[in-house]
Design an enzyme around this catalytic site. Structure first.
Site, short mmCIF file in Angstrom:
data_model
loop_
_atom_site.label_atom_id
_atom_site.label_comp_id
_atom_site.label_asym_id
_atom_site.label_seq_id
_atom_site.Cartn_x
_atom_site.Cartn_y
_atom_site.Cartn_z
CE1 TYR A 1 -3.98 -2.07 5.36
CE2 TYR A 1 -2.78 -0.17 4.88
CZ TYR A 1 -3.51 -1.18 4.44
OH TYR A 1 -3.75 -1.38 3.15
CB SER B 1 -0.74 0.14 1.15
OG SER B 1 -1.56 1.08 1.37
N1 LIG Z 1 -9.06 -0.78 -0.22
C1 LIG Z 1 -7.99 0.02 -0.35
O1 LIG Z 1 -8.16 1.25 -0.24
C2 LIG Z 1 -6.47 -0.50 -0.20
C3 LIG Z 1 -5.49 0.48 -0.28
C4 LIG Z 1 -3.93 -0.10 -0.32
C5 LIG Z 1 -3.86 -1.67 -0.27
N2 LIG Z 1 -4.86 -2.25 0.07
C6 LIG Z 1 -4.75 -3.88 0.03
O2 LIG Z 1 -5.19 -4.58 -1.11
C7 LIG Z 1 -5.61 -5.69 -0.30
C8 LIG Z 1 -7.01 -6.26 -0.46
O3 LIG Z 1 -7.71 -5.21 0.11
P1 LIG Z 1 -9.04 -4.99 -0.09
O4 LIG Z 1 -9.28 -3.54 -0.22
O5 LIG Z 1 -9.69 -5.70 -1.36
O6 LIG Z 1 -10.13 -5.37 1.27
P2 LIG Z 1 -11.18 -6.44 1.24
O7 LIG Z 1 -12.46 -6.24 0.67
O8 LIG Z 1 -11.65 -6.34 2.61
O9 LIG Z 1 -10.52 -7.92 0.81
C9 LIG Z 1 -9.49 -8.55 1.78
C10 LIG Z 1 -9.49 -9.88 1.36
O10 LIG Z 1 -8.51 -10.46 2.09
C11 LIG Z 1 -9.07 -11.68 2.66
N3 LIG Z 1 -8.40 -12.12 3.81
C12 LIG Z 1 -8.40 -11.14 4.96
N4 LIG Z 1 -7.92 -11.84 5.84
C13 LIG Z 1 -7.41 -13.26 5.46
C14 LIG Z 1 -6.83 -14.25 5.93
N5 LIG Z 1 -6.35 -14.17 7.28
N6 LIG Z 1 -6.63 -15.41 5.04
C15 LIG Z 1 -7.08 -15.40 4.06
N7 LIG Z 1 -7.56 -14.39 3.40
C16 LIG Z 1 -7.83 -13.31 4.15
C17 LIG Z 1 -10.66 -11.41 2.57
O11 LIG Z 1 -11.23 -12.63 2.79
P3 LIG Z 1 -11.91 -13.51 3.80
O12 LIG Z 1 -12.55 -12.69 4.62
O13 LIG Z 1 -13.00 -14.32 2.95
O14 LIG Z 1 -10.82 -14.38 4.31
C18 LIG Z 1 -10.75 -10.77 1.24
O15 LIG Z 1 -10.98 -11.55 0.37
C19 LIG Z 1 -5.08 -5.60 1.15
O16 LIG Z 1 -3.69 -6.21 1.29
C20 LIG Z 1 -5.31 -4.26 1.29
O17 LIG Z 1 -4.24 -3.87 2.41
C21 LIG Z 1 -6.12 -1.67 -0.07
#
Ligand SMILES: NC(=O)c1ccc[n+]([C@@H]2O[C@H](COP(=O)([O-])OP(=O)(O)OC[C@H]3O[C@@H](n4cnc5c(N)ncnc54)[C@H](OP(=O)(O)O)[C@@H]3O)[C@@H](O)[C@H]2O)c1
Length: 259
Positions: A148, A135
């Site tokens: 985070y 990120s």
């Molecule tokens: N959204 C943003 O603004 C943003 C910005 C920068 C970086 N990111 C990064 O992008 C990635 C995806 O984020 P997102 O925004 O798409 O979030 P999200 O919609 O909350 O999705 C997170 C995903 O990770 C899975 N997950 C969480 N804990 C897990 C575990 N212990 N084992 C296996 N799977 C797990 C969740 O599935 P389950 O709950 O089914 O396990 C879900 O599929 C993350 O690494 C996040 O830090 C996001």
């Protein structure tokens, strides 16, 4: 690299960026396997055209076994995308060691376990690709997002080190640094999220970056430029800026979650 026909394993693909990326890669002709904890949501994302391997990436043995299951199903793994992640705000009072540990377990050790599941085979073959979703929040520390941002900074550093270690062995390492993306992770945020993009747009940008062999895939451009500039702000000035944010209740990396 050629995405069409590539065997790609995406973690954290039951929702958000991971789900959108899995669909995008499948649309581009990749053979995709997806993992996360929620099996029902994975099945929905897969739509019958992806291999579903539910796993909690904090469980080292289970994640290594999941990698073996993906390899058996796809006949090998060309690319792994360690995308599983979590976000919540950090409180200094009362101090939240458990919350900090949870972030490191999922956002750092989750990626480490995922790579452990594929690196031995990639080294043996002298080819492969690790993609880590970190990120732009990992560029600098901000109040309210201690857990985070520290975890994402660790992941950025891990990926950078691995890029050098593994290049001579034929394994490519790519770092994905998104800014704000519309997902359930950001939906409860209480403050402005500049330059926020939709998950499908993020997925296209990431897939393009993978195909173009970019070492770092940072987006959206204005946020990436802003955060790269932030790295140049002297420590004293950064402290004044972030302390002012905290005083106004604007603390939190990609958005402070209620609770
Ligand atoms: N959204 C943003 O603004 C943003 C910005 C920068 C970086 N990111 C990064 O992008 C990635 C995806 O984020 P997102 O925004 O798409 O979030 P999200 O919609 O909350 O999705 C997170 C995903 O990770 C899975 N997950 C969480 N804990 C897990 C575990 N212990 N084992 C296996 N799977 C797990 C969740 O599935 P389950 O709950 O089914 O396990 C879900 O599929 C993350 O690494 C996040 O830090 C996001």
């Amino acid at each position: 690299m050629e995405i069409d026909g590539a065997r790609i394993w995406v973690t954290g693909a039951s929702a958000g960026i991971g789900a959108a990326l899995a669909r995008e890669l499948a649309d581009r002709g990749a053979r995709v396997a997806i993992s996360a904890r929620n099996a029902d949501q994975l099945a929905e994302v897969a739509g019958g055209r992806m291999t579903v391997v539910p796993v909690d990436v904090t469980d080292r043995a289970a994640t290594v076994a999941a990698g073996a299951a993906v390899r058996a199903a796809l006949g090998g793994i060309d690319v792994v995308v360690a995308n599983a992640g979590t976000w919540s705000g950090f409180h200094v009072e009362p101090w939240e060691s458990d919350r900090f540990a949870e972030h490191l377990q999922i956002n750092v050790m989750g990626a480490v376990h995922t790579f452990e599941a594929v690196v031995p085979q990639m080294l043996a073959e002298g080819r492969g690709r690790l993609v880590g979703v970190a990120s732009l929040a990992g560029y600098r520390g901000v109040p309210g997002s201690e857990a985070y941002n520290a975890g994402k900074a660790a992941l950025i550093s891990l990926l950078e080190s691995l890029r050098g270690s593994l290049a001579p062995r034929g394994v490519v390492v790519q770092t994905v640094n998104p800014g704000f993306v519309t997902t359930r992770m950001t939906e409860r945020n209480r403050f402005p999220m500049p330059f926020k993009v939709e998950a499908d747009d993020a997925a296209r940008t990431i897939a393009d970056g993978i195909a173009r062999d970019r070492a770092e895939i940072a987006f959206p451009l204005p946020m990436a430029v802003l955060m790269k500039a932030a790295r140049l702000v002297p420590t004293r000035a950064w402290t004044s800026l972030t302390a002012a944010m905290a005083r106004r209740g604007l603390d939190g990396g990609p958005g402070r979650r209620a609770g």
